[in-house]
Design an enzyme around this catalytic site. Sequence first.
Site, PDB file in Angstrom:
ATOM      1  N   ASN A 158       0.802  -1.226   0.000  1.00 20.18           N
ATOM      2  CA  ASN A 158       0.000   0.000   0.000  1.00 20.18           C
ATOM      3  C   ASN A 158       0.832   1.271   0.000  1.00 20.18           C
ATOM      4  O   ASN A 158       0.384   2.315  -0.489  1.00 20.18           O
ATOM      5  CB  ASN A 158      -1.005  -0.002   1.165  1.00 20.18           C
ATOM      6  CG  ASN A 158      -0.371  -0.201   2.514  1.00 20.18           C
ATOM      7  OD1 ASN A 158       0.671  -0.849   2.646  1.00 20.18           O
ATOM      8  ND2 ASN A 158      -0.981   0.335   3.548  1.00 20.18           N
ATOM      9  N   GLY A 234       2.109  -5.686   7.477  1.00 11.73           N
ATOM     10  CA  GLY A 234       1.126  -6.431   6.700  1.00 11.73           C
ATOM     11  C   GLY A 234      -0.027  -6.865   7.585  1.00 11.73           C
ATOM     12  O   GLY A 234      -0.364  -6.200   8.574  1.00 11.73           O
ATOM     13  N   SER A 235      -0.635  -7.981   7.243  1.00 10.38           N
ATOM     14  CA  SER A 235      -1.826  -8.442   7.949  1.00 10.38           C
ATOM     15  C   SER A 235      -1.454  -9.012   9.314  1.00 10.38           C
ATOM     16  O   SER A 235      -0.346  -9.528   9.522  1.00 10.38           O
ATOM     17  CB  SER A 235      -2.553  -9.510   7.134  1.00 10.38           C
ATOM     18  OG  SER A 235      -1.856 -10.741   7.174  1.00 10.38           O
ATOM     19  N   GLU A 254       4.031  -4.210  12.335  1.00 15.88           N
ATOM     20  CA  GLU A 254       3.100  -3.099  12.108  1.00 15.88           C
ATOM     21  C   GLU A 254       1.953  -3.705  11.321  1.00 15.88           C
ATOM     22  O   GLU A 254       2.084  -3.975  10.123  1.00 15.88           O
ATOM     23  CB  GLU A 254       3.790  -1.963  11.359  1.00 15.88           C
ATOM     24  CG  GLU A 254       3.077  -0.630  11.494  1.00 15.88           C
ATOM     25  CD  GLU A 254       1.822  -0.548  10.636  1.00 15.88           C
ATOM     26  OE1 GLU A 254       0.710  -0.759  11.177  1.00 15.88           O
ATOM     27  OE2 GLU A 254       1.958  -0.306   9.433  1.00 15.88           O
ATOM     28  N   CYS A 292      -3.670   1.257   7.021  1.00 15.31           N
ATOM     29  CA  CYS A 292      -3.983   0.726   8.343  1.00 15.31           C
ATOM     30  C   CYS A 292      -4.684   1.748   9.222  1.00 15.31           C
ATOM     31  O   CYS A 292      -5.355   1.379  10.188  1.00 15.31           O
ATOM     32  CB  CYS A 292      -2.708   0.252   9.035  1.00 15.31           C
ATOM     33  SG  CYS A 292      -1.838  -1.049   8.151  1.00 15.31           S
ATOM     34  N   GLU A 386     -10.596  -5.550   9.584  1.00 14.46           N
ATOM     35  CA  GLU A 386     -10.073  -4.387   8.884  1.00 14.46           C
ATOM     36  C   GLU A 386     -10.610  -4.406   7.459  1.00 14.46           C
ATOM     37  O   GLU A 386     -10.368  -5.346   6.705  1.00 14.46           O
ATOM     38  CB  GLU A 386      -8.544  -4.422   8.867  1.00 14.46           C
ATOM     39  CG  GLU A 386      -7.931  -3.243   8.138  1.00 14.46           C
ATOM     40  CD  GLU A 386      -6.412  -3.276   8.136  1.00 14.46           C
ATOM     41  OE1 GLU A 386      -5.814  -2.195   8.129  1.00 14.46           O
ATOM     42  OE2 GLU A 386      -5.841  -4.386   8.153  1.00 14.46           O
TER      43      GLU A 386
END
Length: 486
Positions: A158, A234-235, A254, A292, A386
């Site tokens: 992203n 990431g996830s 993160e 995020c 999310e």
Amino acid sequence: MTTTAAAPQAFWLAGRPATGTDGFDVTSPWDGGLVGRVSVPTAAQVEEAVAAAAGARDAFSATPAHVRAAALDHVSRRLAERAEEIARLITAENGKPLKWSRGEVGRAVSVFRLAAEEARRFNGGEAQRLDTDPGGVGRLALTRRFSRGAVLGIAPFNFPLNLVAHKVAPALAVGAPIILKPAPATPLSALLLGELLAETEGLPAGAWSVLPVPNEAMPALVQDPRLPVISFTGSDTVGYQIADSVPRKHVTLELGGNAAAVVLADWSSEADLDWAASRIATFSNYQGGQSCISVQRVIADASVYDALAEKIVAKVRDQVVGDPSDDATDVGPLISTAAAERVESWVDEAVGGGAKLLAGGTRDGANYAPTVLADLPADATLAGAEAFGPVLSLHRVNGTEEAFAAVNDSRFGLQTGVFTRDLQVAFRAHRELEVGGVIIGDAPSYRADQMPYGGVKDSGTGREGVRYAMDDYTYERVMVLTGLDL
């Protein structure tokens, strides 16, 4: 931006360009056009890069601060000089509107500049006299920070330049070799950064590599004992799988969020509500909602809810959706059609369960219209997951206590925005909200690249922000001097 078929682009192996025996195409999320073809490292080349990083540890750690700072300054300058070219590359491979890509390049310029500044003042040491007790007479402790060793940086799609910068720049600042694995969907920005790093002087061979390996190759890198530090963005699912698989490594994560914007009763003037609605509409849709800290939940006091909701819906409908290379576009495609289909299925589930669709709710390929929901059922997927798409839900509450409880009723805890003019409430929010960052008077999506950034609960562990990542990449080592006349 599309290109014709060409030889695969080289990756960066221990600071030099190299090609493997295979490659893959990078295509535009907007129109499916070919943006570039990237060479994939062979297993032997990955081994060479890891061995070089491990072998460079001592030499790089001993590199003078001015050498590391000069390299970081060079990258910052070159990013600025090539800013428009790089922004267009980000838009081409990622699909984010050009206005946001330009902002991303500007932030990366700052990250490398900040890292250069921190490299010059980092590790000055702390002296501590020990004669506070009789056994410490004549002794002095000197504490400094030293590299934990080579870093494996795993970056997301992203922010394909700036989140790479947040891994590479702090590592170089502390003299920690880094192997960077860019996201398979968006490797070109990281490879261009490698081009700028290759222009620098004084960094030892092995100080950095950019390896666009497939995700299937990641577990072997994660497990490799020569890479004692892992920095992953990431996830939450993948992040905690990584952390659980290497419990003895230093892992920073993160991860995701479902960020809330809280609008309290004192934020009630027409101008206040216009500002809040504008910021919420913008930052629920920037990057196509693929951030995020994109606004996913609006938690509004009942006294302002109706007026605010009307303004938010109007401003969301005003978002310009279209070609990301057009300067006027606010919202471009998601990273893939599959990502848009996932968002579509979650919205359809919510509406089927009783949510009211106030705006959007339609998909065209990888494009999903900016969407606003009200009365979201508590058991809807969107209520707890999310969204990572341009979807916003509105929630009515009564009072500050109920609002803060709603924020904390989440397995995530990254950032929250609180629209209030009451300083006491601001400090209460800072004290009570279970998140890594509280933004007063604005959306939760604000981030300055020098501040500590990260979350709690399923939003991760550790902090980015240049100086804070430098701390994560290093550890304290104390030396005690004996026999001194203090």
